[in-house]
Design a protein around this motif. Structure first.
Motif, PDB file in Angstrom:
ATOM      1  N   ALA A  72      -0.389  -2.509 -10.341  1.00 29.11           N
ATOM      2  CA  ALA A  72      -0.620  -1.220  -9.688  1.00 29.11           C
ATOM      3  C   ALA A  72      -1.143  -0.169 -10.659  1.00 29.11           C
ATOM      4  O   ALA A  72      -1.832   0.769 -10.250  1.00 29.11           O
ATOM      5  CB  ALA A  72       0.676  -0.731  -9.042  1.00 29.11           C
ATOM      6  N   ALA A  73      -0.816  -0.335 -11.944  1.00 27.26           N
ATOM      7  CA  ALA A  73      -1.208   0.653 -12.943  1.00 27.26           C
ATOM      8  C   ALA A  73      -2.652   0.494 -13.406  1.00 27.26           C
ATOM      9  O   ALA A  73      -3.177   1.375 -14.095  1.00 27.26           O
ATOM     10  CB  ALA A  73      -0.274   0.567 -14.155  1.00 27.26           C
ATOM     11  N   GLN A  74      -3.314  -0.602 -13.039  1.00 29.96           N
ATOM     12  CA  GLN A  74      -4.710  -0.759 -13.421  1.00 29.96           C
ATOM     13  C   GLN A  74      -5.544   0.387 -12.877  1.00 29.96           C
ATOM     14  O   GLN A  74      -5.311   0.869 -11.762  1.00 29.96           O
ATOM     15  CB  GLN A  74      -5.258  -2.090 -12.902  1.00 29.96           C
ATOM     16  CG  GLN A  74      -4.780  -3.307 -13.668  1.00 29.96           C
ATOM     17  CD  GLN A  74      -5.508  -4.555 -13.221  1.00 29.96           C
ATOM     18  OE1 GLN A  74      -5.276  -5.060 -12.131  1.00 29.96           O
ATOM     19  NE2 GLN A  74      -6.404  -5.054 -14.059  1.00 29.96           N
ATOM     20  N   GLU A  75      -6.525   0.790 -13.644  1.00 27.19           N
ATOM     21  CA  GLU A  75      -7.334   1.958 -13.271  1.00 27.19           C
ATOM     22  C   GLU A  75      -7.961   1.790 -11.886  1.00 27.19           C
ATOM     23  O   GLU A  75      -7.988   2.730 -11.088  1.00 27.19           O
ATOM     24  CB  GLU A  75      -8.418   2.162 -14.324  1.00 27.19           C
ATOM     25  CG  GLU A  75      -9.254   3.412 -14.094  1.00 27.19           C
ATOM     26  CD  GLU A  75     -10.250   3.656 -15.208  1.00 27.19           C
ATOM     27  OE1 GLU A  75     -11.088   4.557 -15.061  1.00 27.19           O
ATOM     28  OE2 GLU A  75     -10.196   2.925 -16.222  1.00 27.19           O
ATOM     29  N   ALA A  76      -8.410   0.596 -11.575  1.00 28.67           N
ATOM     30  CA  ALA A  76      -9.059   0.363 -10.282  1.00 28.67           C
ATOM     31  C   ALA A  76      -8.083   0.464  -9.119  1.00 28.67           C
ATOM     32  O   ALA A  76      -8.503   0.676  -7.973  1.00 28.67           O
ATOM     33  CB  ALA A  76      -9.723  -1.011 -10.276  1.00 28.67           C
ATOM     34  N   ASN A  77      -6.789   0.321  -9.405  1.00 27.01           N
ATOM     35  CA  ASN A  77      -5.778   0.344  -8.346  1.00 27.01           C
ATOM     36  C   ASN A  77      -4.972   1.633  -8.292  1.00 27.01           C
ATOM     37  O   ASN A  77      -4.085   1.776  -7.440  1.00 27.01           O
ATOM     38  CB  ASN A  77      -4.798  -0.829  -8.539  1.00 27.01           C
ATOM     39  CG  ASN A  77      -5.480  -2.175  -8.433  1.00 27.01           C
ATOM     40  OD1 ASN A  77      -6.459  -2.321  -7.731  1.00 27.01           O
ATOM     41  ND2 ASN A  77      -4.956  -3.163  -9.153  1.00 27.01           N
ATOM     42  N   ALA A  78      -5.264   2.568  -9.191  1.00 25.11           N
ATOM     43  CA  ALA A  78      -4.456   3.778  -9.309  1.00 25.11           C
ATOM     44  C   ALA A  78      -4.332   4.514  -7.977  1.00 25.11           C
ATOM     45  O   ALA A  78      -5.333   4.820  -7.320  1.00 25.11           O
ATOM     46  CB  ALA A  78      -5.059   4.704 -10.365  1.00 25.11           C
ATOM     47  N   ASN A 110       2.829   1.476 -20.213  1.00 21.66           N
ATOM     48  CA  ASN A 110       2.217   0.306 -19.582  1.00 21.66           C
ATOM     49  C   ASN A 110       2.370   0.276 -18.064  1.00 21.66           C
ATOM     50  O   ASN A 110       1.822  -0.623 -17.410  1.00 21.66           O
ATOM     51  CB  ASN A 110       2.792  -0.969 -20.192  1.00 21.66           C
ATOM     52  CG  ASN A 110       2.278  -1.223 -21.587  1.00 21.66           C
ATOM     53  OD1 ASN A 110       1.103  -1.472 -21.793  1.00 21.66           O
ATOM     54  ND2 ASN A 110       3.163  -1.130 -22.579  1.00 21.66           N
ATOM     55  N   THR A 111       3.095   1.229 -17.501  1.00 20.52           N
ATOM     56  CA  THR A 111       3.236   1.290 -16.036  1.00 20.52           C
ATOM     57  C   THR A 111       2.804   2.643 -15.489  1.00 20.52           C
ATOM     58  O   THR A 111       3.032   2.933 -14.315  1.00 20.52           O
ATOM     59  CB  THR A 111       4.693   1.004 -15.618  1.00 20.52           C
ATOM     60  OG1 THR A 111       5.563   2.005 -16.177  1.00 20.52           O
ATOM     61  CG2 THR A 111       5.153  -0.366 -16.078  1.00 20.52           C
ATOM     62  N   GLU A 112       2.161   3.440 -16.309  1.00 19.01           N
ATOM     63  CA  GLU A 112       1.738   4.781 -15.884  1.00 19.01           C
ATOM     64  C   GLU A 112       0.827   4.699 -14.670  1.00 19.01           C
ATOM     65  O   GLU A 112      -0.119   3.908 -14.634  1.00 19.01           O
ATOM     66  CB  GLU A 112       1.018   5.481 -17.044  1.00 19.01           C
ATOM     67  CG  GLU A 112       0.669   6.928 -16.759  1.00 19.01           C
ATOM     68  CD  GLU A 112       0.065   7.623 -17.971  1.00 19.01           C
ATOM     69  OE1 GLU A 112      -0.213   8.825 -17.858  1.00 19.01           O
ATOM     70  OE2 GLU A 112      -0.113   6.956 -19.012  1.00 19.01           O
ATOM     71  N   GLY A 113       1.132   5.484 -13.660  1.00 23.30           N
ATOM     72  CA  GLY A 113       0.326   5.504 -12.452  1.00 23.30           C
ATOM     73  C   GLY A 113       0.740   4.493 -11.407  1.00 23.30           C
ATOM     74  O   GLY A 113       0.106   4.396 -10.360  1.00 23.30           O
ATOM     75  N   ALA A 114       1.824   3.755 -11.686  1.00 23.58           N
ATOM     76  CA  ALA A 114       2.225   2.680 -10.766  1.00 23.58           C
ATOM     77  C   ALA A 114       3.327   3.093  -9.804  1.00 23.58           C
ATOM     78  O   ALA A 114       3.752   2.287  -8.985  1.00 23.58           O
ATOM     79  CB  ALA A 114       2.689   1.464 -11.560  1.00 23.58           C
ATOM     80  N   PRO A 170       0.840  -1.200   0.000  1.00 23.37           N
ATOM     81  CA  PRO A 170       0.000   0.000   0.000  1.00 23.37           C
ATOM     82  C   PRO A 170       0.879   1.256   0.000  1.00 23.37           C
ATOM     83  O   PRO A 170       1.999   1.252   0.521  1.00 23.37           O
ATOM     84  CB  PRO A 170      -0.793  -0.121   1.303  1.00 23.37           C
ATOM     85  CG  PRO A 170      -0.818  -1.593   1.590  1.00 23.37           C
ATOM     86  CD  PRO A 170       0.504  -2.108   1.123  1.00 23.37           C
ATOM     87  N   THR A 171       0.377   2.325  -0.560  1.00 25.95           N
ATOM     88  CA  THR A 171       1.178   3.540  -0.710  1.00 25.95           C
ATOM     89  C   THR A 171       1.631   4.118   0.630  1.00 25.95           C
ATOM     90  O   THR A 171       2.656   4.802   0.687  1.00 25.95           O
ATOM     91  CB  THR A 171       0.387   4.613  -1.481  1.00 25.95           C
ATOM     92  OG1 THR A 171      -0.894   4.794  -0.873  1.00 25.95           O
ATOM     93  CG2 THR A 171       0.203   4.206  -2.926  1.00 25.95           C
ATOM     94  N   ASP A 172       0.900   3.855   1.707  1.00 27.94           N
ATOM     95  CA  ASP A 172       1.294   4.388   3.012  1.00 27.94           C
ATOM     96  C   ASP A 172       2.103   3.380   3.830  1.00 27.94           C
ATOM     97  O   ASP A 172       2.376   3.607   5.014  1.00 27.94           O
ATOM     98  CB  ASP A 172       0.067   4.833   3.811  1.00 27.94           C
ATOM     99  CG  ASP A 172      -0.922   3.693   4.080  1.00 27.94           C
ATOM    100  OD1 ASP A 172      -0.708   2.574   3.537  1.00 27.94           O
ATOM    101  OD2 ASP A 172      -1.904   3.916   4.810  1.00 27.94           O
ATOM    102  N   SER A 173       2.525   2.288   3.217  1.00 29.65           N
ATOM    103  CA  SER A 173       3.280   1.258   3.940  1.00 29.65           C
ATOM    104  C   SER A 173       4.710   1.713   4.201  1.00 29.65           C
ATOM    105  O   SER A 173       5.305   2.458   3.410  1.00 29.65           O
ATOM    106  CB  SER A 173       3.306  -0.039   3.123  1.00 29.65           C
ATOM    107  OG  SER A 173       4.160  -0.997   3.715  1.00 29.65           O
ATOM    108  N   ASP A 174       5.288   1.246   5.326  1.00 29.39           N
ATOM    109  CA  ASP A 174       6.676   1.553   5.633  1.00 29.39           C
ATOM    110  C   ASP A 174       7.601   0.371   5.298  1.00 29.39           C
ATOM    111  O   ASP A 174       8.766   0.362   5.662  1.00 29.39           O
ATOM    112  CB  ASP A 174       6.842   1.945   7.108  1.00 29.39           C
ATOM    113  CG  ASP A 174       6.342   0.863   8.066  1.00 29.39           C
ATOM    114  OD1 ASP A 174       5.903  -0.207   7.594  1.00 29.39           O
ATOM    115  OD2 ASP A 174       6.382   1.100   9.294  1.00 29.39           O
ATOM    116  N   ILE A 175       7.085  -0.608   4.584  1.00 28.23           N
ATOM    117  CA  ILE A 175       7.907  -1.739   4.139  1.00 28.23           C
ATOM    118  C   ILE A 175       8.811  -1.281   2.997  1.00 28.23           C
ATOM    119  O   ILE A 175       8.340  -0.718   2.005  1.00 28.23           O
ATOM    120  CB  ILE A 175       7.021  -2.913   3.671  1.00 28.23           C
ATOM    121  CG1 ILE A 175       6.231  -3.485   4.840  1.00 28.23           C
ATOM    122  CG2 ILE A 175       7.868  -4.006   3.021  1.00 28.23           C
ATOM    123  CD1 ILE A 175       5.206  -4.540   4.432  1.00 28.23           C
ATOM    124  N   THR A 176      10.106  -1.496   3.147  1.00 26.15           N
ATOM    125  CA  THR A 176      11.069  -1.065   2.118  1.00 26.15           C
ATOM    126  C   THR A 176      11.828  -2.227   1.487  1.00 26.15           C
ATOM    127  O   THR A 176      12.612  -2.020   0.571  1.00 26.15           O
ATOM    128  CB  THR A 176      12.083  -0.075   2.716  1.00 26.15           C
ATOM    129  OG1 THR A 176      12.807  -0.716   3.773  1.00 26.15           O
ATOM    130  CG2 THR A 176      11.383   1.163   3.265  1.00 26.15           C
TER     131      THR A 176
END
Length: 281
Positions: free
Chosen positions: A204-210, A260-264, A135-141
């Motif tokens: 991640a780039a799928q519209e539903a997951n943007a 093909n990876t736009e928004g990811a 998830p975008t707010d995850s602290d996993i690196t």
């Protein structure tokens, strides 16, 4: 420029048809069988279920693998209308080639010594690496942060098992497909998904997951994606390598990655990409 290339290639295709009537050998025979002449089709194996790489959208196909395949086909004298895309699940790729069901495969097909015993490879056209989607707010690196976390991958996945073997505190959750993993992560049931970075970027780039997920960007393996060919396709391999090199030099390769990876929130490993195709055996 593309139309000019197809026109020139059409002339070459007529010449190839004439040669085929006189008999041929080596890689040229596979070219003739693939149907570059006479309006026949080039059969290309791709994944049908990997967004951003090879994806069947109701009879139309999208993704980076698809874009590379179309570019290479054009350089070989085959228009998009004469490409027949065939589903190539991972477990069936060698059989599709050995049984002459496809002419070539672009399907996140990693080049390995074991596979080279039965398959020829052109490329690589991309070097992927195992990574994590979170998830975008995850602290996993990276995988070292997975202690006590729930990690999802596809049932039987070697990438998930690799992390589990090296980081025994990880809780492995298996799903039948990566899309199911992403859905579970969106529902808060898991903390990370693992497989090759560009596959994760496509999800991640799928519209539903943007905007919901990000690729960590800390790869810990190298996967050289090659073009699978029937054994003995040295001439065809060299032609494909020339096409891949031209695609990179013209900037079309970079465009295909970006589109093909736009928004990811994804950047490929610039130390390994774009790759230089290896000499054909």
């Amino acid at each position: 420029m593309q139309k000019t290339r197809y026109a020139a290639a059409a002339v070459a295709a007529v010449a190839a048809l004439t040669l085929s009537a006189c008999g041929g050998g080596g890689g040229d025979s596979s070219a003739e069988a693939s149907g570059e002449a006479g309006g026949e089709t080039l059969r290309v194996g791709i994944k049908f279920d990997q967004p951003g790489l090879g994806y069947d959208e109701g009879g139309s196909y999208s993704g980076f693998d698809v874009d590379v395949a179309k570019y290479v086909a054009g350089e070989l004298g085959v228009s998009e209308d004469n490409i027949e895309f065939v589903e190539a699940p991972s477990a069936n790729r060698e059989n599709l080639l050995s049984n002459n069901q496809v002419d070539m495969i672009f399907a996140t097909y990693s080049i390995t010594d074991t596979r080279k015993e039965t398959v020829d490879f052109a490329g690589p056209y991309f070097v992927a690496g195992q990574d994590l989607l979170v998830p975008t707010d995850s602290d996993i690196t990276g995988p070292e942060d997975l202690e006590g976390k729930n990690l999802c991958s596809v049932t039987g996945s070697t990438s998930a098992q690799k992390i589990k073997d090296q980081y025994p505190g990880v809780q492995l959750v298996e799903q039948p497909g990566y899309a199911e993993c992403v859905t579970a992560m969106g529902g808060g049931q898991i903390d990370a998904v693992t497989t090759d970075d560009i596959i994760l970027a496509g999800l991640a780039a799928q519209e539903a997951n943007a905007g919901k997920f990000k690729v960590v960007g800390n790869t810990f393996s190298e996967e050289n994606y090659g073009v699978g060919l029937p054994k003995g396709s040295t001439d065809r391999c060299e032609e494909i390598n020339e096409a891949i090199t031209k695609m990179i030099d013209e900037g079309a390769w970079e465009d295909a990655i970006t589109n093909n990876t736009e928004g990811a929130d994804y950047e490929y490993n610039a130390d390994l990409n774009p790759p230089t195709p290896a000499p054909c055996a």
